[in-house]
Design a protein around this motif. Sequence first.
Motif, mmCIF file in Angstrom:
data_model
loop_
_atom_site.group_PDB
_atom_site.id
_atom_site.type_symbol
_atom_site.label_atom_id
_atom_site.label_comp_id
_atom_site.label_asym_id
_atom_site.label_seq_id
_atom_site.Cartn_x
_atom_site.Cartn_y
_atom_site.Cartn_z
ATOM 1 N N LEU A 35 24.941 -4.973 48.763
ATOM 2 C CA LEU A 35 23.868 -5.597 49.531
ATOM 3 C C LEU A 35 22.840 -6.275 48.625
ATOM 4 O O LEU A 35 22.160 -7.214 49.050
ATOM 5 C CB LEU A 35 23.181 -4.546 50.405
ATOM 6 N N ALA A 36 22.745 -5.807 47.379
ATOM 7 C CA ALA A 36 21.814 -6.410 46.413
ATOM 8 C C ALA A 36 22.440 -7.580 45.661
ATOM 9 O O ALA A 36 21.890 -8.037 44.664
ATOM 10 C CB ALA A 36 21.336 -5.352 45.431
ATOM 11 N N ASN A 37 23.601 -8.035 46.153
ATOM 12 C CA ASN A 37 24.274 -9.215 45.569
ATOM 13 C C ASN A 37 24.779 -8.993 44.143
ATOM 14 O O ASN A 37 24.912 -9.956 43.377
ATOM 15 C CB ASN A 37 23.361 -10.452 45.603
ATOM 16 N N GLU A 38 25.057 -7.753 43.791
ATOM 17 C CA GLU A 38 25.624 -7.494 42.471
ATOM 18 C C GLU A 38 27.094 -7.900 42.402
ATOM 19 O O GLU A 38 27.658 -8.031 41.310
ATOM 20 C CB GLU A 38 25.459 -6.022 42.091
ATOM 21 N N SER A 39 27.718 -8.070 43.550
ATOM 22 C CA SER A 39 29.118 -8.483 43.616
ATOM 23 C C SER A 39 29.374 -9.067 44.994
ATOM 24 O O SER A 39 28.665 -8.769 45.955
ATOM 25 C CB SER A 39 30.040 -7.288 43.355
ATOM 26 N N GLU A 40 30.415 -9.913 45.085
ATOM 27 C CA GLU A 40 30.772 -10.474 46.392
ATOM 28 C C GLU A 40 31.541 -9.476 47.254
ATOM 29 O O GLU A 40 31.453 -9.507 48.481
ATOM 30 C CB GLU A 40 31.611 -11.746 46.183
ATOM 31 N N PHE A 41 32.300 -8.606 46.580
ATOM 32 C CA PHE A 41 33.119 -7.618 47.289
ATOM 33 C C PHE A 41 33.036 -6.285 46.558
ATOM 34 O O PHE A 41 32.740 -6.222 45.369
ATOM 35 C CB PHE A 41 34.583 -8.060 47.357
ATOM 36 N N THR A 42 33.337 -5.222 47.286
ATOM 37 C CA THR A 42 33.475 -3.909 46.664
ATOM 38 C C THR A 42 34.577 -3.145 47.378
ATOM 39 O O THR A 42 34.916 -3.440 48.538
ATOM 40 C CB THR A 42 32.160 -3.107 46.709
#
Length: 287
Positions: free
Chosen positions: A199-206
């Motif tokens: 949610l903090a935009n550290e990655s596009e997917f998890t």
Amino acid sequence: MLLAVVLAPQTLWASADDSVAAIKERGILRHLGIPYANFVTGAGDGMDVELMQGFARWLGVDYEYVQTDWSRAIGDLTGKEVKSIGDDVQIVGDVPIKGDIIANGMTVIPWREKVVAFAEPTFPTQVWLMSRADTAVSPIQPTNNLVDDIVQTKSVLAGKSLLGKLDTCLDPALYDMERTGAKISLFDGTLNELAPALLANESEFTLLDVPDALVALQKWPGEIKVIGPVSEPQDMAPAFRPEDKGLRNAFNTYLAELRADGSFDALTLKYYPFVVEYFPDFLSAQN
């Protein structure tokens, strides 16, 4: 004959080894746990916390919670520090034993089965690909063929950033994620922090497994979405030292009693009331 039948399960686990006797002599059952989803909340409760507290009472001993983490948990149980390499595992050293059972929503995966002995399953799971709700990628259209669904899910990852977590069921290497062309990063935080990182935009997917994904979907409604599956259905279960057959058999007997009287259903639904929406046959199948 009736007396023999009644006593048979107790005799079975009591005579398998001295693991139960050792715990009774110590007077304490040491529960190795990691704050994760609703299994171990970190506030003194959780599905697996209550399950282990009840097991301690059933054995007639006190309960002790021993916090660990994903990289140390198996060593804290077995006394052997291990390193996972895909589906294989390497023993890299000796460490002190700190607990008797790992119980915190631990997924049964091949490399772990080589170093611990799992009890009967206590929760169903699967690994899902998750994104923020505002991403342009849409959830897959299920085909009623899981293999095709997994291929379809992985196909969206080429050139995209993906978070995973080493030493857990969310290790991208377990699912050949490097072949997708994704830009893979291994997360340094806890599993509970993966959804916030997304949610903090550290990655596009998890990658998230079912329990954590369901908690995230409830905690942040409308902010996160499931793209699709990347694994076959899996089981979660408490883990024991392989030599502690008596203790594991005792837990399985205790678990069977909980299922028979409805206590297991009630405990599961207390912490995961939404499990029946995604795995409608789980509780009835276990019973």
